[in-house]
Design an enzyme around this catalytic site. Structure first.
Site, PDB file in Angstrom:
ATOM      1  CB  SER A   1      -0.937   0.000   1.213  1.00 35.84           C
ATOM      2  OG  SER A   1      -0.190   0.157   2.403  1.00 35.84           O
TER       3      SER A   1
ATOM      4  CB  THR B   1      -6.729   3.703  -3.642  1.00 36.99           C
ATOM      5  OG1 THR B   1      -6.214   5.034  -3.542  1.00 36.99           O
ATOM      6  CG2 THR B   1      -6.031   3.042  -4.834  1.00 36.99           C
ATOM      7  CG  ASP B   2      -8.263   8.957  -3.508  1.00 35.72           C
ATOM      8  OD1 ASP B   2      -7.223   8.279  -3.359  1.00 35.72           O
ATOM      9  OD2 ASP B   2      -8.476  10.009  -2.869  1.00 35.72           O
ATOM     10  CD  GLU B   3      -2.616   6.987  -3.811  1.00 34.97           C
ATOM     11  OE1 GLU B   3      -1.622   6.786  -4.500  1.00 34.97           O
ATOM     12  OE2 GLU B   3      -2.597   7.030  -2.564  1.00 34.97           O
TER      13      GLU B   3
ATOM     14  CE1 TYR C   1      -1.652   0.927  -3.111  1.00 31.12           C
ATOM     15  CE2 TYR C   1      -2.030   3.257  -3.564  1.00 31.12           C
ATOM     16  CZ  TYR C   1      -2.416   2.073  -2.960  1.00 31.12           C
ATOM     17  OH  TYR C   1      -3.577   2.034  -2.231  1.00 31.12           O
TER      18      TYR C   1
ATOM     19  CE  LYS D   1      -5.789  -1.083  -4.033  1.00 34.70           C
ATOM     20  NZ  LYS D   1      -6.082  -2.227  -3.122  1.00 34.70           N
TER      21      LYS D   1
ATOM     22  CG  LEU E   1       1.783  13.232   6.062  1.00 32.23           C
ATOM     23  CD1 LEU E   1       3.136  13.754   5.640  1.00 32.23           C
ATOM     24  CD2 LEU E   1       0.690  14.124   5.477  1.00 32.23           C
TER      25      LEU E   1
ATOM     26  CE1 TYR F   1       8.892  12.142   1.586  1.00 32.31           C
ATOM     27  CE2 TYR F   1       7.025  11.361   0.308  1.00 32.31           C
ATOM     28  CZ  TYR F   1       8.050  11.116   1.208  1.00 32.31           C
ATOM     29  OH  TYR F   1       8.228   9.859   1.694  1.00 32.31           O
TER      30      TYR F   1
ATOM     31  NE  ARG G   1      -1.819  12.342  -1.444  1.00 29.74           N
ATOM     32  CZ  ARG G   1      -1.239  12.985  -2.463  1.00 29.74           C
ATOM     33  NH1 ARG G   1      -1.753  14.118  -2.910  1.00 29.74           N
ATOM     34  NH2 ARG G   1      -0.159  12.494  -3.034  1.00 29.74           N
TER      35      ARG G   1
HETATM   36  P1  NAD Z   1      -1.545  -1.705   5.156  1.00 33.04           P
HETATM   37  O1  NAD Z   1      -0.283  -1.658   4.356  1.00 33.04           O
HETATM   38  O2  NAD Z   1      -1.588  -1.079   6.499  1.00 33.04           O
HETATM   39  O3  NAD Z   1      -1.980  -3.242   5.351  1.00 33.04           O
HETATM   40  C1  NAD Z   1      -1.906  -4.179   4.332  1.00 33.04           C
HETATM   41  C2  NAD Z   1      -2.091  -5.569   4.953  1.00 33.04           C
HETATM   42  O4  NAD Z   1      -2.087  -6.526   3.878  1.00 33.04           O
HETATM   43  C3  NAD Z   1      -0.955  -5.968   5.911  1.00 33.04           C
HETATM   44  O5  NAD Z   1      -1.499  -6.575   7.064  1.00 33.04           O
HETATM   45  C4  NAD Z   1      -0.146  -6.984   5.107  1.00 33.04           C
HETATM   46  O6  NAD Z   1       0.499  -7.965   5.920  1.00 33.04           O
HETATM   47  C5  NAD Z   1      -1.230  -7.604   4.231  1.00 33.04           C
HETATM   48  N1  NAD Z   1      -0.689  -8.179   2.991  1.00 33.04           N
HETATM   49  C6  NAD Z   1       0.174  -7.603   2.121  1.00 33.04           C
HETATM   50  N2  NAD Z   1       0.463  -8.464   1.134  1.00 33.04           N
HETATM   51  C7  NAD Z   1      -0.261  -9.599   1.374  1.00 33.04           C
HETATM   52  C8  NAD Z   1      -0.412 -10.831   0.686  1.00 33.04           C
HETATM   53  N3  NAD Z   1       0.269 -11.092  -0.427  1.00 33.04           N
HETATM   54  N4  NAD Z   1      -1.240 -11.754   1.213  1.00 33.04           N
HETATM   55  C9  NAD Z   1      -1.915 -11.512   2.366  1.00 33.04           C
HETATM   56  N5  NAD Z   1      -1.795 -10.376   3.061  1.00 33.04           N
HETATM   57  C10 NAD Z   1      -0.981  -9.422   2.566  1.00 33.04           C
HETATM   58  O7  NAD Z   1      -2.663  -1.128   4.197  1.00 33.04           O
HETATM   59  P2  NAD Z   1      -3.958  -0.249   4.548  1.00 33.04           P
HETATM   60  O8  NAD Z   1      -3.552   1.168   4.619  1.00 33.04           O
HETATM   61  O9  NAD Z   1      -4.693  -0.867   5.675  1.00 33.04           O
HETATM   62  O10 NAD Z   1      -4.789  -0.435   3.197  1.00 33.04           O
HETATM   63  C11 NAD Z   1      -5.706  -1.514   3.048  1.00 33.04           C
HETATM   64  C12 NAD Z   1      -6.325  -1.449   1.668  1.00 33.04           C
HETATM   65  O11 NAD Z   1      -6.965  -0.192   1.484  1.00 33.04           O
HETATM   66  C13 NAD Z   1      -5.303  -1.554   0.537  1.00 33.04           C
HETATM   67  O12 NAD Z   1      -5.864  -2.359  -0.470  1.00 33.04           O
HETATM   68  C14 NAD Z   1      -5.113  -0.127   0.062  1.00 33.04           C
HETATM   69  O13 NAD Z   1      -4.771  -0.104  -1.304  1.00 33.04           O
HETATM   70  C15 NAD Z   1      -6.488   0.442   0.321  1.00 33.04           C
HETATM   71  N6  NAD Z   1      -6.539   1.897   0.593  1.00 33.04           N
HETATM   72  C16 NAD Z   1      -5.806   2.441   1.603  1.00 33.04           C
HETATM   73  C17 NAD Z   1      -5.910   3.807   1.870  1.00 33.04           C
HETATM   74  C18 NAD Z   1      -5.153   4.442   3.016  1.00 33.04           C
HETATM   75  O14 NAD Z   1      -5.249   5.657   3.193  1.00 33.04           O
HETATM   76  N7  NAD Z   1      -4.419   3.699   3.837  1.00 33.04           N
HETATM   77  C19 NAD Z   1      -6.751   4.607   1.104  1.00 33.04           C
HETATM   78  C20 NAD Z   1      -7.491   4.025   0.062  1.00 33.04           C
HETATM   79  C21 NAD Z   1      -7.369   2.661  -0.169  1.00 33.04           C
HETATM   80  P1  TYD Z   2       1.191   8.906   2.213  1.00 29.08           P
HETATM   81  O1  TYD Z   2       0.783   8.828   3.638  1.00 29.08           O
HETATM   82  O2  TYD Z   2       2.368   8.085   1.757  1.00 29.08           O
HETATM   83  O3  TYD Z   2      -0.108   8.574   1.345  1.00 29.08           O
HETATM   84  P2  TYD Z   2      -0.358   8.708  -0.256  1.00 29.08           P
HETATM   85  O4  TYD Z   2       0.938   8.881  -0.943  1.00 29.08           O
HETATM   86  O5  TYD Z   2      -0.986   7.389  -0.575  1.00 29.08           O
HETATM   87  O6  TYD Z   2      -1.287   9.865  -0.423  1.00 29.08           O
HETATM   88  O7  TYD Z   2       1.507  10.417   1.848  1.00 29.08           O
HETATM   89  C1  TYD Z   2       0.537  11.425   2.005  1.00 29.08           C
HETATM   90  C2  TYD Z   2       1.121  12.715   1.471  1.00 29.08           C
HETATM   91  O8  TYD Z   2       2.203  13.110   2.318  1.00 29.08           O
HETATM   92  C3  TYD Z   2       1.712  12.579   0.086  1.00 29.08           C
HETATM   93  O9  TYD Z   2       1.464  13.792  -0.630  1.00 29.08           O
HETATM   94  C4  TYD Z   2       3.193  12.429   0.313  1.00 29.08           C
HETATM   95  C5  TYD Z   2       3.420  13.227   1.584  1.00 29.08           C
HETATM   96  N1  TYD Z   2       4.513  12.739   2.473  1.00 29.08           N
HETATM   97  C6  TYD Z   2       5.500  13.626   2.926  1.00 29.08           C
HETATM   98  O10 TYD Z   2       5.503  14.827   2.593  1.00 29.08           O
HETATM   99  N2  TYD Z   2       6.466  13.151   3.759  1.00 29.08           N
HETATM  100  C7  TYD Z   2       6.510  11.845   4.149  1.00 29.08           C
HETATM  101  O11 TYD Z   2       7.445  11.462   4.890  1.00 29.08           O
HETATM  102  C8  TYD Z   2       5.494  10.955   3.684  1.00 29.08           C
HETATM  103  C9  TYD Z   2       5.496   9.506   4.103  1.00 29.08           C
HETATM  104  C10 TYD Z   2       4.504  11.465   2.860  1.00 29.08           C
END
Ligand code: NAD
Ligand code: TYD
Length: 343
Positions: A87, A127-129, A155, A159, A195, A212, A219
């Site tokens: 992720s 994801t919105d990405e 990434y 997705k 972040l 960065y 966001r």
């Molecule tokens: P995270 O990185 O915190 O957790 C990912 C989990 O998936 C971990 O527990 C990891 O061990 C497990 N994993 C990774 N590869 C695996 C595999 N091959 N088999 C089984 N398990 C595996 O991620 P998150 O932030 O909780 O995101 C969860 C989902 O939501 C992802 O699909 C991500 O793309 C999506 N998402 C996240 C955000 C965000 O802001 N964090 C926003 C939009 C969408």
């Molecule tokens: P991040 O949490 O990695 O989420 P995403 O890239 O999926 O949006 O980053 C959020 C924003 O913060 C992104 O614009 C990158 C920026 N960022 C920093 O400026 N410094 C950092 O150390 C990190 C991890 C992210």
């Protein structure tokens, strides 16, 4: 009616919050967490539910077809919610391959299992990405479900590929799928390389806060519990074959978030260090959540001012959780607990 749900990636940030939400709201449901425990998976996060008889943890890779099929034969799930993914955008720039494996091929394995064993719903957490980014000078523009896919990082490309495959399985095989595309989440159990948790942990350790570029990227932040509620609504009431955007109408510039965290923790802004920008860095994400609001009645409940305070408090109250991650100790937790628990 009771349901059996396989939650993949449930030892990660959003998946674990979703498991807590579901076990609390639906005490008769059985939740099976399937997680490979990569660096981002932390089994200790699931400690509060480990002894719940309606919960089971299984250490498994979603790409492991044999293992996944065996689990389906054993558990007969009604619903699969696929959170498992690599992720972190920065890691995808360093090493894209594992992103393609887990995020695309892993999704295929999970859907093949769903086809083979018959499920009522496969839900893909996206994801919105996948929509790419929006310019800073057009605040009138938002992502809708009809916005074309236009990815920037390995990434987001992985997705988006998975999303296309999910829609293809629906059209070709009639698999009952739904997809949610969410904006940036924040809240408890967020891995401290992203972040908000990175800045909180670094602030508390009086370490530099690496922003960065100029920190002007925007966001659309959503409290994780609100995302979990959206997925809960979609898997129960969402229409098959549909995509739902989930976002908070809560746009913030990175630099403003970092300054807010400094203020809340009483730390000087002199900790802020501007560093080289991320390659291909998306400028702005902003979701239009009209569809999920009108169809399913979902609205974000947590205002950013409240959510960020709750999140900071959680990191203050749970220092051992993120300190174990920073020291690497969390990866030993599985070795200590697994054999005893996976029954
Ligand atoms: P995270 O990185 O915190 O957790 C990912 C989990 O998936 C971990 O527990 C990891 O061990 C497990 N994993 C990774 N590869 C695996 C595999 N091959 N088999 C089984 N398990 C595996 O991620 P998150 O932030 O909780 O995101 C969860 C989902 O939501 C992802 O699909 C991500 O793309 C999506 N998402 C996240 C955000 C965000 O802001 N964090 C926003 C939009 C969408
Ligand atoms: P991040 O949490 O990695 O989420 P995403 O890239 O999926 O949006 O980053 C959020 C924003 O913060 C992104 O614009 C990158 C920026 N960022 C920093 O400026 N410094 C950092 O150390 C990190 C991890 C992210």
């Amino acid at each position: 009616m009771s349901k059996r749900i396989i939650v993949t990636g449930g030892a990660g940030f959003i998946g674990s919050n979703f498991i807590f939400h579901m076990l609390k709201k639906y005490p008769s449901y059985r939740i099976i967490c399937l997680d490979k425990l990569t660096y981002a998976g932390n089994l200790s996060t699931l400690e509060p539910v480990m002894n719940n008889p309606n919960f089971r943890f299984v250490k498994l890779d979603i790409c492991d077809r044999k293992g996944v099929y065996a689990l389906f034969e054993e558990e007969h799930p009604d619903i699969v919610v696929n959170f498992a993914a690599e992720s972190h955008v920065d890691r995808s720039i360093e090493n894209p391959e594992v992103f393609l494996q887990t995020n695309i091929l892993g999704t295929q394995v999970m859907m093949d299992a769903c086809r083979k064993y018959g499920i009522k719903r496969y839900h893909q957490v996206s994801t919105d990405e996948v929509y790419g980014d929006l310019p800073l000078d057009r605040p009138d523009l938002f992502f809708t479900e009809k916005t074309p896919i236009h990815t920037s990082s390995p990434y987001s490309a992985s997705k988006a590929s998975a999303d296309l495959l999910v829609l293809a399985y629906h059209r070709t095989f009639g698999l009952p799928v739904t997809i949610s595309r969410c904006s940036n989440n924040y809240g408890p159990y967020h891995f401290p390389e992203k972040l908000i948790p990175l800045m909180i942990a670094s602030c508390l350790n009086d370490k530099p806060l690496p922003v960065y570029g100029k920190g002007e990227n925007v966001r659309d932040w959503l409290y994780v519990e609100d995302h979990c509620k959206a997925i809960d609504l979609i898997i129960h009431n969402g229409r098959e074959g549909e995509i739902y955007n989930v976002g908070g109408h809560n746009e913030m510039r990175n630099i403003d978030i970092v300054k807010l965290i400094c203020k809340e923790l009483g730390k000087p802004e002199s900790l802020i260090t501007y560093v080289t920008d991320r390659k291909g860095h998306d400028m702005r994400y902003a979701i239009d959540p009209t569809k999920i609001h009108t169809e399913l009645g979902w609205l974000p409940e947590t205002k950013f001012e409240d959510g960020i305070k709750k999140t900071i408090k959680w990191y203050l109250d749970n220092r051992e959780w993120w300190e174990a991650i920073i020291s690497g100790e969390y990866q030993n937790y599985y070795k200590r607990m697994y054999i005893k628990r996976d029954k």
